[in-house]
Design an enzyme around this catalytic site. Structure first.
Site, PDB file in Angstrom:
ATOM      1  N   ASP A  68       0.840  -1.204   0.000  1.00  0.00           N
ATOM      2  CA  ASP A  68       0.000   0.000   0.000  1.00  0.00           C
ATOM      3  C   ASP A  68       0.874   1.252   0.000  1.00  0.00           C
ATOM      4  O   ASP A  68       0.811   2.075   0.923  1.00  0.00           O
ATOM      5  CB  ASP A  68      -0.934   0.031   1.207  1.00  0.00           C
ATOM      6  CG  ASP A  68      -1.822  -1.193   1.301  1.00  0.00           C
ATOM      7  OD1 ASP A  68      -2.264  -1.681   0.250  1.00  0.00           O
ATOM      8  OD2 ASP A  68      -2.076  -1.670   2.428  1.00  0.00           O
ATOM      9  N   GLU A 244     -11.306  -1.755  -2.474  1.00  0.00           N
ATOM     10  CA  GLU A 244     -10.653  -0.991  -1.412  1.00  0.00           C
ATOM     11  C   GLU A 244      -9.523  -0.168  -2.014  1.00  0.00           C
ATOM     12  O   GLU A 244      -9.339  -0.112  -3.235  1.00  0.00           O
ATOM     13  CB  GLU A 244     -10.115  -1.935  -0.338  1.00  0.00           C
ATOM     14  CG  GLU A 244      -9.131  -2.978  -0.852  1.00  0.00           C
ATOM     15  CD  GLU A 244      -8.827  -4.073   0.149  1.00  0.00           C
ATOM     16  OE1 GLU A 244      -9.573  -4.223   1.132  1.00  0.00           O
ATOM     17  OE2 GLU A 244      -7.836  -4.802  -0.063  1.00  0.00           O
TER      18      GLU A 244
END
Length: 371
Positions: A68, A244
Site C-alpha cells: 500500500d 478498497e
C-alpha cells in the site's frame, strides 16, 4: 532471489524484464491500448532490502519492499515513500527529483505509538496516504485487524516528513456495527485525502469490504468529517465485494476514482486465489469529485462497473494499493505494490515490491505505459 541478494548485498534492482505476453489484438490498425496484452511491466527501481535483517526496526519493510505505498515530494526536493507495516515505514529516494531510487529506509511515522492503535487493539497501521496542504504534510492511516469492521482512520502531521517530526492527532473516523450511518455498514480503512482543485473542497475517501467505497467532506481543519455529506462511490454486488484502496485524482477535466479489487494478501503458491480474483487495479471517471463514476461502457461503479487498467501478467501478480503522483517530470504516474514472481516464487507478502508506470490518457481514459 538469493543470487541477486548475494550479488548486490543489501540492494535490489528491479524492473523491465523480457515480456512473454502474446501480441496485442487489432485495434483498428494499432494494438488495443485498453487490452491486457498492452499492460506494461513495472519501471526499474533500486533500493534497500532489509527483509533478511534481524535488526530491522521496520520489520523488513521499506526501501523496495512496500505494501500500500504512498509517494510524495518532500520539502528537500527528494521523494519519500510510506508503507503499511513497520509503524508506517518511511523511505527516501537518494536521487533528488527521482522516484527510481536508491530508496533508503529512514524510520517510521508512528514511532511514539498512537491512540488509534490503542483503541482498535492492533499494532500494525495500514495504507498511509500522505499529502501536502499548505506547509504541512497530512498522513491518514488505518488501524484494524484483518477481517474486522472495528477499524479507525487516524491522522498524523509533519512539516518535514522525517521520523521524529510527526504529531499524532488520533482518530478522524471509526467504523463498527454500533457507529452512525454509514460507518455502521462500512470499514474505516484505506483513506485517501483529495482536495478538489476546482472547488478547493477537501474530501476523505475510504472503505473496503462492508459496502465498499464511501466519501465524506472534511471540515476545514482536515481532522474530522461532515457526517451528513456521506456518499457511496462504488459497490460490487458480487460477494465478497472486494473493493478498497481508493484514490481520487484529477486530469484534463475528469475526476478518476482508482481502486484495488480482489484478494490482496496471504498469497501461497500452493493455493493461490482463483485466477482473476487476486488484486487488480480498476478505475472509473466522473465530471465531479462526488460522482457518479462510470466505466468506459457507462456502467456506474455503484452497479459493479469499473475497468481493469492493470492486473496479473508476465511476472507481475496481484498489483494494487495504488496511488497517483501528478506532474512527475510533466506526466502523471501510477504507483502500486505487486508480487514479482521471478524474485518471489513463493508469493510472500513481505516481499511485495514498489512498482510504477506513466499514465497516458486516451479519449479521456487512463492507460499505463512503460515510457
Amino acid at each position: 532471489m538469493a543470487s541477486i541478494k548475494s550479488a548486490m548485498k543489501n540492494t535490489v534492482l528491479l524492473g523491465l524484464l523480457a515480456s512473454t505476453a502474446a501480441a496485442a489484438p487489432s485495434y483498428g490498425h494499432k494494438p488495443d491500448p485498453f487490452s491486457n496484452a498492452s499492460w506494461p511491466l513495472p519501471r526499474e527501481i533500486s533500493g534497500q532490502d532489509d527483509t533478511a535483517n534481524p535488526n530491522s526496526t521496520t520489520q523488513g519493510w521499506g526501501g523496495v519492499h512496500l505494501h500500500d505505498p504512498c509517494l510524495v515530494l518532500g520539502p528537500d526536493g527528494h521523494y519519500y515513500s510510506f508503507s503499511t507495516h513497520g509503524l508506517t515505514v518511511i523511505s527516501r529516494a537518494s536521487n533528488k527529483g527521482s522516484i527510481d531510487g536508491y530508496w533508503q529506509i529512514l524510520g517510521s511515522v508512528l514511532e511514539a505509538g498512537s491512540s488509534v492503535i490503542n483503541n482498535t487493539g492492533s499494532t500494525d497501521p495500514w495504507a498511509p496516504d500522505v499529502h501536502k496542504v499548505g506547509d504541512t504534510y497530512f498522513d491518514y492511516y488505518a488501524v484494524s485487524q484483518f477481517g474486522s469492521q472495528i477499524s479507525s482512520i487516524g491522522l498524523a502531521t509533519s512539516k518535514t516528513l522525517l521520523p521524529g517530526s510527526w504529531t499524532d492527532h488520533g482518530a478522524v473516523l471509526s467504523s463498527s456495527p454500533d457507529a452512525d450511518y454509514p460507518l455502521n455498514i462500512t470499514n474505516a480503512i484505506d483513506a485517501n485525502l483529495f482536495v478538489d482543485p476546482k472547488t478547493h473542497v477537501p474530501y476523505l475517501i475510504y472503505g473496503s469490504f462492508w459496502a465498499d467505497l464511501y466519501e465524506f467532506q472534511l471540515n476545514s481543519d482536515l481532522k474530522s468529517v461532515k457526517q451528513e455529506t456521506a456518499l457511496q462511490l462504488s459497490f460490487d454486488p458480487v460477494l465478497p465485494q472486494a473493493e478498497e484502496g481508493a484514490y481520487l485524482s484529477y486530469a484534463g477535466g475528469w475526476y478518476y476514482l482508482w481502486y484495488s479489487h480482489g484478494i490482496c494478501c496471504g498469497y501461497n503458491v500452493s493455493a493461490l486465489p482463483t485466477p482473476g480474483t487476486e488484486y487488480s487495479i480498476r478505475v472509473g471517471r466522473s465530471k465531479a469529485a462526488t460522482g457518479p463514476f462510470v466505466d468506459r461502457a457507462g456502467v456506474d461503479l455503484k452497479a459493479g462497473g469499473g475497468n481493469i487498467v492493470f492486473g496479473s501478467h508476465d511476472y507481475v501478480y496481484g498489483p494494487g494499493g495504488q496511488g497517483v503522483l501528478s506532474n512527475y517530470r510533466g506526466r502523471d504516474v501510477l504507483y502500486y505494490h505487486y508480487v514479482n514472481t521471478n524474485l518471489n516464487p513463493t508469493y510472500k507478502d513481505e516481499l511485495k515490491l514498489l512498482g510504477w508506470n506513466y499514465i497516458n490518457y486516451i479519449d479521456g481514459w487512463p492507460v499505463l505505459s512503460s515510457r
